[in-house]
Structures are given as C-alpha cells and as structure tokens.
Design an enzyme around this catalytic site. Structure first.
Site, PDB file in Angstrom:
ATOM      1  N   ASP A   1      -4.703   9.701   9.364  1.00 46.07           N
ATOM      2  CA  ASP A   1      -3.422   9.120   9.752  1.00 46.07           C
ATOM      3  C   ASP A   1      -2.929   9.709  11.061  1.00 46.07           C
ATOM      4  O   ASP A   1      -3.243  10.831  11.422  1.00 46.07           O
ATOM      5  CB  ASP A   1      -2.380   9.380   8.652  1.00 46.07           C
ATOM      6  CG  ASP A   1      -2.648   8.535   7.421  1.00 46.07           C
ATOM      7  OD1 ASP A   1      -2.726   7.313   7.567  1.00 46.07           O
ATOM      8  OD2 ASP A   1      -2.810   9.110   6.319  1.00 46.07           O
TER       9      ASP A   1
ATOM     10  N   GLU B   1       0.877  -1.168   0.000  1.00 48.01           N
ATOM     11  CA  GLU B   1       0.000   0.000   0.000  1.00 48.01           C
ATOM     12  C   GLU B   1       0.916   1.220   0.000  1.00 48.01           C
ATOM     13  O   GLU B   1       1.619   1.486   0.969  1.00 48.01           O
ATOM     14  CB  GLU B   1      -0.884  -0.018   1.254  1.00 48.01           C
ATOM     15  CG  GLU B   1      -1.885   1.111   1.311  1.00 48.01           C
ATOM     16  CD  GLU B   1      -2.690   1.068   2.620  1.00 48.01           C
ATOM     17  OE1 GLU B   1      -2.933  -0.023   3.155  1.00 48.01           O
ATOM     18  OE2 GLU B   1      -3.040   2.155   3.108  1.00 48.01           O
TER      19      GLU B   1
END
Lengths: 265, 413
Positions: A57, A46
């Site tokens: 995130d 990824e």
C-alpha cells in the site's frame, strides 16, 4: 454460489469496488462507511484490516491504517462491529449490507488471530472473499487455500503487467470471485500514464480468463474508472476514496459526493 | 557436505557452492529452514524475486563471478581478516578467546562481503540501479562503496531516527555518491527503512536490484546473503587450523539483529555439532522492560518483510517498535536460519543490555586496544554469561569497528 458470483452474473460491466479501512476515520465508523458506499453505488466493498507494515500500500492507505490501529482497531474488534451487518435491521432504517464484502489485509495479523478461526468467523458473518497480497500461490496451495475453500471464502489473486501469460493462467485457475489486475507494477495511489495500461488490459481481455477482471491501483476518478471499464469488468478505487473521507465530518455526504463524481454519466 | 571441506594448505577463497540437503545450513527449495523462511511477497515483487531465485546459484557458480568476488575480497576489502588471539581478554575470562576481525574490513564491518556479492550479481542480471536499506549505516556505506566502485546508481533508505544517531555514516554514504532517502513512517528505524526500500522496488521493478543487508527477506535472500557472508567462518576454520592445529573451536559467538554476521560466522560450523553456536541479541533496557530487541525471547512466529520467522508483535499481530542502543540490532525480526537454530535448539540464544554492551566495549578498549561497534559489543558482553573451560577455544565475531558509535560512547566517558 455467493454474492460475488451473483453480482458478476447480473452485472459484468462497470462494476465498482471501493476500498475502505476498518476503524477509519473513527473506530466505530466502519459500518457507517460501508453503508454509505453501498447507498451511493459501490457494487463491492473491499474492507481493509489495518497492519503496521503494509508493503503493497501507498502512504495514504498506510496512514489510514496507522490511524485505525491508534483508534483501537483489531480483527477481533472488526468482527464484533460486523456482527449482524447483513440483517435488514442492521441500521434501523431497513436494509443491511447486501453487496459482496471482501476483507483485505496482510497475513501476519491473520496468523496471530488464527488462520482457521479467522476463516470460520469471516464466513459466519458472512464475508464473501479475501485478498491477502502476501500469500503467494505456493503457500495458498500447500497451506491456506484448502482452509479458505472449506469455509467457502473466495480468494482473489493479484496480477500485474509483469506477470507472464502462463502465470496469469495459473493464478486465474486458483482465484475465485475475480482477478485483481494491478494497473501498473506499483504501490497503491501512484499516478501513472493510464494509456500505457490499456495495452495490458486489452491483452487480458483477449485471454478468455475464467474470472472477471477488476482493475486496481491508479483508479481515482470518472475518467480513470471509465478507461479501466472499457477493457475489464470493473475497477477498484482505494486511495482516492480514503482521501475523500479522511478529513470528513459527514461521511455519508462525502461518500455521496465522491461516488457521484466517479459514476456520473 | 562439500562446503565443510576446507582447503587448509593455502589461504582460503570464498566457496560459493551450489546447494545441499536442507537443514541448518541450506533451506529447502522453497526457502524453508525447518518451519521458517519462504517467500511471502505480493505479486508486484514476484518477477524480480523469481528471477533472482532462478539465477543466484548459477551466477555464483560462474568462474568469472567467483574470480571477481574473491579478487575484490582480497585486494579491495583486505581479506582474509585476522583471527586474533586476544591474550589479555582470555586471561580475564580464563579461556582462549579469538576475535574474528571483521572490523578490519574496508568500510569497517562484515557488511561489505555481501554488498560486493550482490552488486556483482545484480550486474550479471543486467540491473542498472541499486537500492538498499540500512540501520546503523554500515550496510548502506558498504553498498554505496561498491556502487561507487562499479559506477552504479545507489539509493539507500534509512530511518529518520537512525539518520540522526548515525550521522557519520550518512555523511560517508553521501560522499560516496549515494542518495540517502529518509524513512519517516512507523518507528523510523531499520524496519521502516526496509518497508520503504521494498516499496521503491515495487514501484520501480525494471532494472533495479534490492541489496538486502541481512539474512532476512523472501527466499532466496537469506540463503544468498548467508553464502556471501560464509567467507567469515571459512577463513576461521583455516586460521584455527594454522593457529591451534584444529579447525574446530568449542564456541562461536556473534551478535544477532537480522543475523548476517552470525550467519557468516556460524556457516561452516552449522553441521559440526560439537561447536556451540552462541547468538547474542540486544536486550535494550532489559528483555522485559518493553524497550528491547531480543526477538527470540519476545517474538512469536509471524511474517515480516517476506519471510516467516520470529517477529516481535502485539497480540493482534502488529509489529512492535523494538529498542536497542545499537541501530544495527534494532530490528523486530530475525533471519529464518536463526529462528530455526533457536527453535531446534542447535543455537544458544543470549542477550545483552545496552549498558552491558557499552561496558564490554570499554573493556575491550582497555584490554586489547580495540574499539568495537556497539553491535559487536553485544557479543562481547555475553562472554561473561558463559561458563568456559580453560582449554576451550572461543571465537567471537567482531563484526564491526566502533568509529561510528563514538558519539554514544563519549556519553559514557
């Protein structure tokens, strides 16, 4: 059928997806990192496209993204770096990147690049799928989904322990490739009691979903990887890998050491 | 449209109606004003945002909610705020200038209107914790104030840079019992405080409501915040009728960062096409100086903080760090309602530099004895850019008072 579907046909347990940030730790380390991941047991890569405001995130991945942006990473630069990365001669020593590669990023940089152009160029490389967490299903269905489908790109939706069963089924029907099960409703890199997650994964297991399920967030070592794999097809490691290479002078060696510790029997 | 029918006989209470046709005032059911809006959120926020979207209009309709909201606006905040005819300023600019005195609200700015609305709403949603972001600190102070009033836990995210330049407001929040969390990522201003607040919500979804302070964020926030702030223009219409005999001015002017005071000041005039709506952005050192926050001039369509709007960004789509002397306007985006007003031509968008804003603040002090907030001073600075007739009736939203900015103003004395 593309590489993601092929992978899950051949291997439906213990699938390891590792996240890395394009242009990190150095601008030109992107493919070197990918090769090291593939060589040391990652089944899926990824590849994160850095963004200034990565809401989903945690601080470690955001810092890697800020570093990559400062290094000069852009989508255009990334596509340049990935030219020919699948070719057997890509690394001079035989064997390009053959594992599935998913681009993960936020919608804004992709919109500025041009959404259709982005999909076309990604599919040309070829990239196998996209994760864009700030594209919700309404926008996917009305605007972006048809474009991705035209270029044969998988689109992977996230689900969380708070996602209703009805909604999980809806997102499962829209997703192709796999479903990304967020292990707790939290940003990446957060420590949570993993046993609390098991019930949720067992529930998913009982739902007979169309897609394989990959567990992400909070997967950081052998123990959490194995726990996740007990109830899902595999798991995704992000923050822990970024930490393993952030100060590394030898990416191949650091990657090998990290992935060996996760995958040792 | 029902919301533009104003009771002109008694002092107005806020109208929180249940919707209307999509256009300038209302977004469509997916949160779009024209091309702008929507809800671009990761799945981790879905449940909370969906719950809010499903329930905000219904809760705002409850008589007990409206009663409590209006009672607090009247008895606690001190509404209606005066619409003040600024005689000497009017003489200076040879027109009729009215100041909508949001600076006289409790806590010193319009932000309290929205903070009360959202905290009352959060309580009806059963939420126990409140989080907020703040730039100048006015929204943080307003939220901390309402949380103290209601006995609710309050955490406010604030950029490290803003904590330094708005120290009095940091002290106020702390005194009111809020926890002020420094946002150290990125440009360390409002954008980053918003990121950190959203992250906190993702990490702590249960029992927490995020009180966004402007008409930004995913649907339904822009619409909800605009409705809570709409009391500004509702009172303005009623007060104009009392003072001039006509509900409609020729112009309404307000500063715009995210755009909440402008949304409130414009709201009940949005569909009155004879009224010119003037939004004033912060030009910083100058629109083309590289140190600016004039989003409609410098931004491109993009997605920031959960909605599609105009966003200041690089060619690669990285959001840039804006600059304004005023922390409340130091934001690289703008609410989708305003992006639509700009895009459709319904709104007139001007900008004022740091220097022009400071000069306008000193002028207002000298002529009217009012120290405006630096944010509001941008709206005042644009008065001289306009061409008015003597008979024009110009309403300027004086969104906040300048006490918090004395440190900056003193450098110019």
């Amino acid at each position: 059928m593309n590489r993601i579907q092929e992978l899950f046909q051949q291997k439906d347990k213990n699938v390891l997806n590792v996240y890395c940030t394009a242009g990190f730790p150095a601008l030109n380390s992107t493919v070197e990192v990918m090769k090291a991941l593939q060589d040391n047991g990652a089944d899926i890569i990824e590849l994160g496209m850095p963004y200034s405001d990565p809401l989903a995130d945690g601080p470690v991945i955001q810092a890697s993204g800020s570093c990559a942006i400062a290094n000069g990473m852009t989508i255009e630069k990334l596509f340049e770096q990935l030219q020919g990365f699948r070719k057997a001669t890509a690394f001079g020593d035989g064997g390009g990147i053959y594992v599935p590669v998913i681009l993960m990023g936020y919608l804004n940089p992709v919109l500025q690049y041009g959404f259709e152009k982005f999909c076309r160029h990604a599919a040309d490389l070829p990239i196998d799928g996209l994760i864009i967490p700030d594209v919700p299903e309404y926008e996917f269905e009305t605007e972006y989904g048809p474009v991705m489908q035209r270029y044969g790109l998988n689109f992977i939706f996230l689900i969380t322990p708070e996602t209703s069963e009805e909604r999980i089924r809806k997102l499962d029907s829209l997703s192709t490739g796999f479903l990304y099960a967020v292990s707790s409703s939290s940003i990446t890199g957060t420590d949570k009691d993993f046993s609390a997650v098991e019930k949720y994964l067992q529930r998913l297991q009982g739902m007979q979903l169309k897609n394989p399920v990959m567990v992400g967030f909070g997967i950081k070592d052998k123990s959490t990887f194995q726990s996740a794999c007990r109830y899902a097809n595999g798991a995704i490691i992000g923050t822990a890998y970024i930490k393993a290479v952030e100060n590394s002078t030898d990416i191949a060696a650091s990657t090998k050491a990290f992935l060996s510790s996760v995958l040792e029997k | 449209m029902s919301n533009t029918t104003i009771n002109t006989t008694s002092s107005p209470t806020a109208i929180l109606n249940d919707g209307g046709e999509p256009g300038y005032t209302f977004p469509n059911s997916f949160g779009y004003y024209g091309k702008f809006g929507g809800a671009f959120i990761p799945e981790m926020l879905h449940r909370n945002v969906e719950e809010l979207r499903n329930r905000y209009l219904e809760i705002m309709q409850e008589p007990s909610f409206q009663q409590e909201f209006n009672d607090l606006l009247r008895d606690y905040v001190g509404r209606p705020t005066p619409l003040y005819y600024a005689k000497r300023l009017s003489e200076q600019y040879k027109t009729k200038l009215y100041l909508k005195r949001e600076d006289l609200n409790h806590t010193g700015a319009h932000k309290i209107n929205n903070a009360i609305g959202q905290v009352l709403l959060a309580q009806r949603l059963g939420k126990k914790h409140i989080i907020a972001e703040t730039g100048a600190g006015q929204h943080g102070v307003a939220t901390a104030t309402v949380c103290a009033l209601k006995g609710v836990e309050c955490i406010v995210y604030m950029g490290v840079k803003d904590i330094e330049r708005q120290a009095p407001n940091v002290a106020r929040m702390k005194m009111l019992g809020a926890k002020v969390m420094p946002a150290a990522s990125g440009s360390q201003t409002l954008k980053d405080a918003t990121n950190e607040a959203i992250r906190h919500w993702i990490n702590n979804p249960a029992d927490t409501h995020y009180v966004i302070g402007s008409v930004v964020g995913p649907h339904p926030y822009p619409d909800m915040v605009a409705r809570f702030q709409s009391v500004i223009s509702q009172e303005t219409r009623w007060q104009l009728k009392q003072q001039t005999g006509s509900e409609l001015p020729t112009h309404v002017m307000a500063c715009v960062g995210g755009g909440s005071n402008a949304a409130g000041a414009f709201y009940h005039f949005l569909d009155e096409l004879s009224v010119q709506l003037v939004a004033v952005e912060a030009a910083g050192h100058g629109v083309n100086s590289g140190m600016s926050a004039a989003t409609t001039q410098l931004g491109k369509p993009g997605v920031l903080h959960g909605s599609k709007s105009l966003v200041m960004q690089t060619a690669d789509g990285q959001v840039v760090e804006p600059h304004s002397i005023s922390a409340g306007l130091d934001y690289p985006g703008i609410g989708p309602m305003h992006a639509h007003l700009f895009d459709s031509g319904r709104g007139t968008f001007l900008s004022a530099t740091d220097e022009e804003a400071v000069q306008a603040a000193f002028e207002l002090c000298k002529l009217e004895g009012i120290i405006p907030a630096l944010e509001s001073a941008h709206a005042l600075a644009a008065i001289k850019e306009m061409k008015y007739k003597e008979s024009d009736v110009v309403v300027v939203c004086l969104s906040g008072r300048g006490d918090k900015d004395l440190g900056t103003y003193m450098k110019y004395m």
